[in-house]
Design a protein around this motif. Sequence first.
Motif, mmCIF file in Angstrom:
data_model
loop_
_atom_site.group_PDB
_atom_site.id
_atom_site.type_symbol
_atom_site.label_atom_id
_atom_site.label_comp_id
_atom_site.label_asym_id
_atom_site.label_seq_id
_atom_site.Cartn_x
_atom_site.Cartn_y
_atom_site.Cartn_z
ATOM 1 N N SER A 200 0.844 -1.269 -0.085
ATOM 2 C CA SER A 200 -0.009 -0.133 -0.086
ATOM 3 C C SER A 200 0.848 1.328 0.059
ATOM 4 O O SER A 200 0.411 2.411 -0.248
ATOM 5 C CB SER A 200 -0.883 0.004 0.999
ATOM 6 N N ASP B 204 -3.200 2.425 8.442
ATOM 7 C CA ASP B 204 -3.431 3.764 7.911
ATOM 8 C C ASP B 204 -2.684 4.805 8.618
ATOM 9 O O ASP B 204 -2.056 5.918 7.961
ATOM 10 C CB ASP B 204 -5.002 4.103 7.722
ATOM 11 N N THR C 255 0.444 7.283 6.803
ATOM 12 C CA THR C 255 0.373 8.507 6.725
ATOM 13 C C THR C 255 1.570 8.994 7.574
ATOM 14 O O THR C 255 2.454 10.011 6.879
ATOM 15 C CB THR C 255 -0.807 8.973 7.425
#
Length: 303
Positions: free
Chosen positions: A158, A241, A245
């Motif tokens: 990802s 996530d 970030t």
Amino acid sequence: MGIRLSEEVAEALDAGRPVVALESTIISHGLPRPDNLRIAREIEARVRANGATPATIGMVGGELLVGLDDSALTRLATSDNVLKLSVRDLAAAAAAGADGATTVASTSAVAAAVGIGVFATGGLGGVHRDANQTFDESADLTTLARTPIVVVCAGVKSILDVGATLERLETLGIGILGYRTKRFPGFFISDSGFDLDWSVQSPAEVAAVMRAQDGQGLHEAGIVVANPLPADEQLDPALHDRVLTQGLAMLAREGITGKGVTPALLAHFHSATEGQSLAVNVRIILHNAELAAQIAASAAAIE
């Protein structure tokens, strides 16, 4: 130097028995010592337990080996001078007599050249973020566009541009089959947020697709089997996530670009998740080795 097959791999191919190609970069550059050697042996054992012969590919002393014995496996896992070899590096490294670990691209190319039709890896390379400015795209994609092999993977990491990677796979004519899913996995996480057109439910269905492509004879591109981890084995999506970030902000802050991006982000994931990402990585490759062996066995049964 050319390509040398181990006796075990050569006999299996000659007899039409199932064989699964395995990369060596994950051993030399993807996993920490000393766990890397133990895990490499576990990967091969998982392939054997599911009815296929493992063929780990690497370069030792300038010679490309298909089916590393334990001595060669140990050498690539423990040496400080193992090069990371993509397809373009193979000839130069051979001439230099180098030790090298093969990437997804080079493993696919070598495996297909000797007649191995199935390859298990962790994650496929892809299009990097900001590739519209850097033109940073993995050679995995263009290699698979001309290499007839099935690659079992957990999608792409990802940290890449997943949407752009899927667009490139479509442009290059590389088929994608979701294994018991209609969503493309995001390596650490089971769902990257992108839909897939095709899904299969069993190794036999993958083998049927392989046979259909061979029968049509229209092109020689690879097939990606996207095999997500079960949801209860993935990295916690909220943690993922948050760490991603933070990692992207770190890259911008420290000015890390190009080849430094992926190792920096993976190191950040390992540190920020306190090793959870590494444990997920190991589960992924073992999971994929198991499915790849079952696919190879189904394809051999059809033949």
